[in-house]
Design an enzyme around this catalytic site. Structure first.
Site, mmCIF file in Angstrom:
data_model
loop_
_atom_site.group_PDB
_atom_site.id
_atom_site.type_symbol
_atom_site.label_atom_id
_atom_site.label_comp_id
_atom_site.label_asym_id
_atom_site.label_seq_id
_atom_site.Cartn_x
_atom_site.Cartn_y
_atom_site.Cartn_z
ATOM 1 N N HIS A 457 53.367 18.673 64.708
ATOM 2 C CA HIS A 457 53.049 19.614 65.766
ATOM 3 C C HIS A 457 51.539 19.806 65.887
ATOM 4 O O HIS A 457 51.006 20.004 66.965
ATOM 5 C CB HIS A 457 53.742 20.958 65.484
ATOM 6 C CG HIS A 457 55.179 20.928 65.887
ATOM 7 N ND1 HIS A 457 56.121 21.808 65.417
ATOM 8 C CD2 HIS A 457 55.832 20.106 66.743
ATOM 9 C CE1 HIS A 457 57.287 21.530 65.974
ATOM 10 N NE2 HIS A 457 57.140 20.508 66.757
ATOM 11 N N ARG A 564 63.159 10.107 77.912
ATOM 12 C CA ARG A 564 63.695 10.456 76.583
ATOM 13 C C ARG A 564 64.546 11.705 76.773
ATOM 14 O O ARG A 564 64.026 12.824 76.821
ATOM 15 C CB ARG A 564 62.557 10.746 75.600
ATOM 16 C CG ARG A 564 61.799 9.505 75.152
ATOM 17 C CD ARG A 564 60.748 9.875 74.109
ATOM 18 N NE ARG A 564 60.250 8.730 73.380
ATOM 19 C CZ ARG A 564 59.046 8.179 73.569
ATOM 20 N NH1 ARG A 564 58.233 8.662 74.475
ATOM 21 N NH2 ARG A 564 58.664 7.143 72.839
ATOM 22 N N ARG A 601 67.410 7.132 79.039
ATOM 23 C CA ARG A 601 67.927 6.726 77.719
ATOM 24 C C ARG A 601 68.895 7.790 77.242
ATOM 25 O O ARG A 601 68.582 8.985 77.285
ATOM 26 C CB ARG A 601 66.776 6.592 76.729
ATOM 27 C CG ARG A 601 67.288 6.219 75.345
ATOM 28 C CD ARG A 601 66.174 5.951 74.395
ATOM 29 N NE ARG A 601 65.524 7.172 73.951
ATOM 30 C CZ ARG A 601 64.459 7.179 73.152
ATOM 31 N NH1 ARG A 601 63.932 6.040 72.751
ATOM 32 N NH2 ARG A 601 63.925 8.307 72.769
ATOM 33 N N GLU A 695 65.151 -2.317 69.549
ATOM 34 C CA GLU A 695 64.287 -1.634 68.573
ATOM 35 C C GLU A 695 64.777 -1.847 67.148
ATOM 36 O O GLU A 695 64.247 -1.274 66.209
ATOM 37 C CB GLU A 695 64.141 -0.152 68.913
ATOM 38 C CG GLU A 695 65.422 0.580 69.199
ATOM 39 C CD GLU A 695 65.194 2.017 69.658
ATOM 40 O OE1 GLU A 695 64.075 2.528 69.585
ATOM 41 O OE2 GLU A 695 66.181 2.638 70.095
ATOM 42 N N ASN A 718 58.005 1.009 68.708
ATOM 43 C CA ASN A 718 57.776 1.964 67.608
ATOM 44 C C ASN A 718 58.808 1.744 66.505
ATOM 45 O O ASN A 718 58.479 1.584 65.328
ATOM 46 C CB ASN A 718 57.876 3.411 68.095
ATOM 47 C CG ASN A 718 57.006 3.679 69.297
ATOM 48 O OD1 ASN A 718 56.032 2.978 69.518
ATOM 49 N ND2 ASN A 718 57.355 4.678 70.084
ATOM 50 N N ASP A 719 60.077 1.740 66.914
ATOM 51 C CA ASP A 719 61.117 1.527 65.909
ATOM 52 C C ASP A 719 61.211 0.061 65.500
ATOM 53 O O ASP A 719 61.447 -0.246 64.331
ATOM 54 C CB ASP A 719 62.474 2.022 66.427
ATOM 55 C CG ASP A 719 62.622 3.520 66.214
ATOM 56 O OD1 ASP A 719 62.290 3.977 65.116
ATOM 57 O OD2 ASP A 719 63.041 4.233 67.141
ATOM 58 N N ARG A 729 57.489 4.822 60.390
ATOM 59 C CA ARG A 729 56.505 4.884 61.477
ATOM 60 C C ARG A 729 55.623 6.129 61.413
ATOM 61 O O ARG A 729 54.564 6.175 62.029
ATOM 62 C CB ARG A 729 57.207 4.814 62.837
ATOM 63 C CG ARG A 729 58.181 5.938 63.080
ATOM 64 C CD ARG A 729 59.067 5.668 64.295
ATOM 65 N NE ARG A 729 58.617 6.398 65.468
ATOM 66 C CZ ARG A 729 59.264 6.387 66.628
ATOM 67 N NH1 ARG A 729 60.373 5.676 66.775
ATOM 68 N NH2 ARG A 729 58.825 7.072 67.640
ATOM 69 N N CYS A 766 58.702 -0.249 76.114
ATOM 70 C CA CYS A 766 58.473 1.190 76.303
ATOM 71 C C CYS A 766 57.924 1.842 75.037
ATOM 72 O O CYS A 766 57.676 3.042 75.015
ATOM 73 C CB CYS A 766 59.757 1.888 76.755
ATOM 74 S SG CYS A 766 61.094 1.735 75.582
HETATM 75 C C1 PEP Z 1 60.464 3.138 70.340
HETATM 76 O O1 PEP Z 1 61.111 3.177 69.279
HETATM 77 O O2 PEP Z 1 59.530 2.345 70.543
HETATM 78 C C2 PEP Z 1 60.792 4.062 71.438
HETATM 79 C C3 PEP Z 1 60.230 3.951 72.610
HETATM 80 O O3 PEP Z 1 61.653 5.064 71.149
HETATM 81 P P1 PEP Z 1 61.206 6.423 70.388
HETATM 82 O O4 PEP Z 1 59.721 6.350 70.177
HETATM 83 O O5 PEP Z 1 61.622 7.537 71.273
HETATM 84 O O6 PEP Z 1 61.987 6.313 69.126
HETATM 85 MG MG MG Z 2 62.967 4.365 69.169
#
Ligand code: PEP
Ligand code: MG
Length: 843
Positions: A457, A564, A601, A695, A718-719, A729, A766
Site C-alpha cells: 500500500h 481486472r 478477466r 501466465e 507478471n505471473d 513476483r 497485458c
Molecule cells: C499478469 O500476471 O501478468 C497479469 C496481468 O495478471 P495480474 O498482474 O493481475 O496477476
Molecule cells: Mg496474473
C-alpha cells in the site's frame, strides 16, 4: 517465574560424559552460558531432555532450546563451531513453537560429516535460565540417551526475569551486525552475560521483533544474520550505560572476528561511503536529489495490568471511535480511489471481530486496554507474516499501522511530527500507509525503505503522490546520517550517496527530455499505433474501474485489454450483488462504445488474494494453490453469476471474456460449458469471444493445443515470469531478478504467438512488460498483436510503436531470444538507435 517442582533432565544422546571444564571453548567451559553437561556422542539423534516447547531452533539446525512449562530453559548445542556448517549434516525433526515430550527426537545429525567438517562433536546440554543443577551421574561414564543426568533445584525466581522498571525507554541508533553467522550461541551468550550486569530492562530489536537482551534463548530466537540492522533499548537508572556497553560489544563482534564491520551509526561513521550506490526495487518511478532524513518509529510505553476492566473497555472503545473518524477524514481528503480504498480497508480492520475478541478477553483477565489491543495486533500481524504470502505480509504492515493509531489514542500520545528539512529523502525500516499519506510533498521528494514491496500500500500511495520510492534496500541504508546528500534514482533502483555533480546534470537533462517527449506523445495520443512500415498494433488499457476506462479513451486507447474484475470483489465484507456487478460492466462497456474491445478477466482471487466472504483453507503455497480459474471452477456458482453479469453488457462494447491462471485444457472446456449454458439461459444470439491468459508455463507450452479452442490469448508476463523463474513476483530481494526480459519468458511468448497465428488467433500482452517502452520493439518483433498497458502510458507506448520498423524489430527479436539472461536482453535493447525510456510500474 516461580518454579515449584524439582526437575530431572535426561541425557539427550548416548555417549561419554565429560566435565564442562574440559570443553575446549571458553564460552562453554566458563559456564557463561549456563551450567550443564558435555557428552561426546555415540548416537546420532538428539532428543529432548525435558518436556516443553521448542523455544528456539537455529536455522542451521545445530542448536535447539526447550522451555519447560515452569520456565526453565535448556539449550542443546551439537558439536563446536558447527554453526559454520550452515545446516549441512543436520536434519531437524521438530519446529519452533512445537510442544515436545521428554525423550522425543529433535535433531538427527551425520556424525561422520561433522567429524570431518567441524572442530569437535562434543555436545552441550546447558541450563540457560540460571537454576542451580546437581549432577546425578559421575563424569567420564558412558550414559544412555534417556537416562537421568541432572536435577534442577527449584528456585523462587528465574534469573532471566527482570524486575519491573518504569520510565522512558532509550534507544541506540541502528547498527549493522557483522557476525558472519549472526548472534548464535556464543556471541549471544556474551551479550546476555553483559546485559545481566545492568539493572535496566534491556531489549535487542531486529525489525519488528524484540528480545530480552538478558536471555540467551531470546536473543538466539531473533535468528539474526550478518547485515541485520539492530537496535538496543533500555529502561532504568543505568539505561544509558547499558546501551553504550552493549552497542560497543555488538560492534566488536561479541567475541567473534568481524571483518570490516560497519560501525554503530553516527553521523560521522556511516558505512555507505561517498559515491556508494545502494540498490533496491522500484516502488514508484522517478528520481530526486535531496538530503537524508531517517524516520525512526516511535515506541510507546505500555503498562500491562489494569485495575478496572470496565474503564479499559471504555478506553478502547473511545480510541476505536476516534481512529475510525480520523480514517474517515483521511478517506475524505484522499485525492484518488487507490488511497481511499487503503483507508477504507484500515477502517474495516477496526471492526475486525477476531481482533476485538482477543483484546476483550485480555481486558477481562485484568490487562490494560493498551496492552490488550497491542497484543491482539501483534499476534495477528505475526500470523499474517507467517503464512508465506507476501501479500498477507504486506497487510501485516497495515495492521501495525492501524494498531499504532489506536494505541496512541488509548495512551493519549500525539503522533510524532517529523521535522522535515528542505528536499528530504526519507529513509526508514518501514513506512506506514498513514505516514506516507500524510507526507508534506513540498518538502519530501521521495523515500527509501528496507522493508515493503512494489505491491504494498505504501508503494501505491507513493505512486499516487508522484513520489519516487525504492524498497527492499539493504539495512545499511539505515546507517546514512541525516543530511547526507543522496540521489534517489528509482527508475534504476539506485540510491547514490554524495552523487557526482555530473550525474545530477545528466539526470536533469534526461528529465527535461522526458518532459518534452511526454508533452509531444500526449498531443499525438489520438494517432494510431502504426509502425513506419505500416503495421498496426492495438494499444489498449489495463483498468480496474470506470474512471480508468474513461481516462483510457481520452488518452487514445484502442479499448480495454484487461479489466481486472477483482476490484469489484475485494476489500469488502459482502459479495457485490448481481445487479451491482452487471451495472459496473455495463457502465464500462458504454464508456468504450461498440467499436472498442472490452476484455473482462473473470475473478482472479484465491490463495494470495483471499476474499473475506469466500471461506478458503489457508495454504502453505498460496501462489501454487486454489487461485484464479481453479477457485472459480471449484465454486461454479460464483463464476456463473459473474458470467451473467458480464453478459449483461453484450453489444455495448466488443465483449471478450478472459480466464486467468489456466493451466489445463479441461479448465477452459469446463468454463466454456458454463458460459454457453448461461448464454443460452439468457437467450443471447451469440457467445462473446472467450480467451485465456497465458501466465502459467504449461499454457504457453501447450498453446498449440489451446489455440483451436480459444478466440484469443493474452500473456500475463507478471505471473508467467514468476512461474517460469520460480521467483515470487513481490519478493523484495528477488524483484530485480524476476525480470520479464528473461529469454526463457521471451521464448514462451514466441511459442504462444506462433501457435496462435497458426490458428488465426490474436495475442496480446497485458503484464507489466507491455507497459515498458524498452520492450515495445521486442514484443512487436515477436509478433504480438496487442499491448494492454497502464492507462497513463498509452500515449508513450503508441508513440514508440510509430518510431519503429516491423522488419527490423523481427530481426532484433530473433537475435534476442538466443541471449542468455535478462541483463543481456536489456543491454541489447538499450543499444538500439531509438533507445527507450525508463521503466514504469503499474498500480
Ligand atoms: C499478469 O500476471 O501478468 C497479469 C496481468 O495478471 P495480474 O498482474 O493481475 O496477476
Ligand atoms: Mg496474473
Amino acid at each position: 517465574m516461580a518454579i515449584t517442582q524439582p526437575l530431572q533432565l535426561l541425557a539427550p544422546l548416548s555417549g561419554v560424559l565429560l566435565p564442562l571444564e574440559q570443553v575446549p571453548d571458553p564460552v562453554f567451559s566458563s559456564r557463561v552460558i549456563g551450567d550443564g553437561v558435555c557428552i561426546d556422542p555415540t548416537s546420532q539423534t538428539l532428543c529432548a531432555p525435558l518436556s516443553g516447547v521448542v523455544s528456539n531452533l537455529q536455522h542451521s539446525g545445530h542448536a535447539v532450546s526447550i522451555t519447560s512449562e515452569q520456565g526453565q530453559q535448556v539449550l542443546m548445542h551439537i558439536g563446536l563451531d558447527t554453526v559454520n556448517l550452515a545446516g549441512k549434516g543436520f536434519t531437524c525433526l521438530v519446529h519452533e513453537g512445537q510442544q515436545v515430550a521428554a525423550g522425543q527426537a529433535l535433531i538427527e545429525f551425520d556424525a561422520d560429516y561433522l567429524a570431518l567438517h567441524a572442530r569437535s562433536l562434543l555436545t552441550l546440554m546447558l541450563v540457560v535460565s540460571g537454576e542451580p543443577v546437581t549432577a546425578l551421574v559421575d563424569d567420564r561414564r558412558l550414559v544412555e540417551q534417556g537416562q537421568s543426568l541432572l536435577q534442577l533445584a527449584p528456585a523462587a525466581l528465574s534469573a532471566a526475569e527482570d524486575a519491573e522498571t518504569e520510565g522512558e525507554a532509550l534507544f541506540s541508533k541502528p547498527l549493522i551486525l557483522g557476525n558472519p553467522q549472526g548472534l548464535h550461541a556464543r556471541p549471544a551468550a556474551l551479550l546476555a552475560q553483559a546485559a545481566k550486569g545492568f539493572a535496566a530492562n534491556i531489549c535487542l530489536h531486529r525489525r519488528t521483533d524484540s528480545a530480552n537482551a538478558k536471555s540467551l534463548v531470546s536473543i538466539m530466537a531473533l535468528q539474526t544474520v550478518q547485515g541485520d540492522a539492530l537496535q538496543v533499548s533500555a529502561v532504568g537508572a543505568d539505561a544509558e550505560q547499558a546501551i553504550q556497553a552493549l552497542v560497543a560489544l555488538l560492534a566488536s563482534g561479541c567475541g567473534e572476528q568481524v571483518a570490516a564491520l560497519p560501525k554503530a551509526v553516527s553521523p560521522a561513521v556511516s558505512d555507505a561511503a561517498p559515491g556508494a550506490i545502494l540498490r533496491g526495487v522500484c516502488a514508484s518511478p522517478g528520481s530526486a536529489f535531496g538530503q537524508v532524513l531517517q524516520v525512526v518509529p516511535q515506541r510507546l510505553q505500555i503498562i500491562e495490568q489494569a485495575a478496572n476492566p470496565q474503564q479499559e473497555r471504555q478506553a478502547l472503545a473511545r480510541a476505536l471511535r476516534q481512529a475510525a473518524s480520523a480514517l474517515q477524514q483521511l478517506r475524505d481528503d484522499a485525492p484518488g480511489e487507490a488511497q481511499q480504498n487503503i483507508f477504507r480497508a484500515h477502517q474495516e480492520l477496526l471492526d475486525d471481530p477476531s481482533l476485538l475478541e482477543q483484546a476483550e478477553s485480555l481486558i477481562a483477565s485484568g490487562k490494560s486496554a493498551a496492552f490488550a489491543w497491542n497484543s491482539a495486533i501483534e499476534v495477528t500481524a505475526e500470523l499474517f507474516q507467517s503464512l508465506g504470502s507476501s501479500l498477507l505480509a504486506e497487510r501485516a504492515v497495515d495492521l501495525a499501522d492501524v494498531g499504532q493509531r489506536v494505541l496512541e489514542l488509548i495512551l493519549g500520545v500525539q503522533e510524532q511530527a517529523l521535522v522535515l528539512p528542505e528536499q528530504a529523502i526519507l529513509v526508514a525500516e518501514q513506512l506506514t500507509p498513514s505516514q506516507t499519506a500524510n507526507l508534506d510533498t513540498t518538502r519530501v521528494l521521495g523515500f527509501v525503505t528496507v522493508g515493503g514491496g512494489a505491491t504494498s500500500h505504501v508503494a501505491i500511495l507513493a505512486r499516487a503522490l508522484g513520489l519516487p520510492a525504492l524498497c527492499g534496500l539493504s539495512p545499511q541504508v539505515l546507517s546514512l546520517a541525516d543530511g547526507t546528500p543522496v540521489l534517489l534514482d528509482a527508475d534504476r533502483g539506485e540510491l547514490h550517496r554524495d552523487p557526482d555533480p555530473q550525474l545530477l546534470r545528466q539526470l536533469d537533462t534526461q528529465r527535461e527530455q522526458q518532459r518534452q517527449r511526454q508533452h509531444r506523445d500526449l498531443a499525438q495520443a489520438a494517432l494510431p499505433a502504426v509502425t513506419i512500415d505500416g503495421h498496426h498494433l492495438e494499444v489498449t488499457a489495463n483498468i480496474a474501474c470506470l474512471a480508468e476506462a474513461e481516462q483510457a479513451v481520452s488518452l487514445g486507447g484502442d479499448g480495454v485489454g484487461l479489466l481486472r474484475s477483482e476490484f469489484l470483489y475485494q476489500d469488502r465484507t459482502q459479495a457485490p450483488s448481481p445487479q451491482e456487478q452487471a451495472a459496473t460492466y455495463q457502465a464500462i462497456a458504454q464508456a468504450l462504445g461498440p467499436e472498442r474491445n472490452l476484455v473482462v478477466r473473470t475473478l482472479d482471487v484465491g490463495g494470495d488474494k483471499p476474499l473475506a466472504y469466500v471461506p478458503m483453507d489457508s495454504e502453505a503455497n498460496p501462489f501454487l494453490g486454489l487461485r484464479g480459474i481453479r477457485l472459480c471452477l471449484a465454486r461454479p456458482e460464483l463464476l456463473r453469476e459473474q458470467f451473467r453479469a458480464i453478459l449483461a453488457s453484450a453489444g455495448q462494447a466488443r465483449l471478450h471474456i478472459m480466464l486467468p491462471m489456466v493451466s489445463q485444457l479441461a479448465e477452459l472446456r469446463q468454463a466454456r460449458q458454463l458460459l454457453e449454458q448461461e448464454v443460452q439461459a439468457l437467450g443471447l444470439a451469440q457467445s462473446p469471444k472467450l480467451g485465456i491468459m497465458i501466465e502459467v508455463p504449461s499454457a504457453a507450452l501447450l498453446a498449440d493445443r489451446f489455440a483451436p479452442e480459444v478466440d484469443f490469448f493474452s500473456i500475463g508476463t507478471n505471473d508467467l515470469t514468476q512461474y517460469t523463474l520460480a521467483m515470487d513476483r513481490d519478493h523484495p530481494r528477488l524483484a530485480s531478478q524476476a525480470d520479464s526480459f528473461h529469454p526463457a519468458v521471451l521464448r514462451l511468448i514466441a511459442t504462444t504467438v506462433r501457435a496462435a497465428h497458426a490458428h488465426g488467433k490474436w495475442v496480446g500482452v497485458c503484464g507489466a512488460l507491455a507497459s515498458e517502452t524498452l520492450a515495445v520493439p521486442l514484443l512487436l518483433g515477436l509478433g504480438v498483436d496487442e499491448l494492454s498497458v497502464s492507462v497513463p502510458l498509452i500515449p508513450a507506448i503508441k508513440a514508440r510503436v510509430r518510431e519503429l520498423d516491423l522488419v527490423q524489430c523481427q530481426a532484433l527479436a530473433a537475435h534476442i531470444v538466443n541471449l542468455e539472461d535478462a541483463a543481456q536482453v536489456r543491454e541489447c535493447l538499450h543499444r538500439q538507435p531509438l533507445a527507450a525510456h525508463s521503466p514504469v510500474l503499474e498500480n
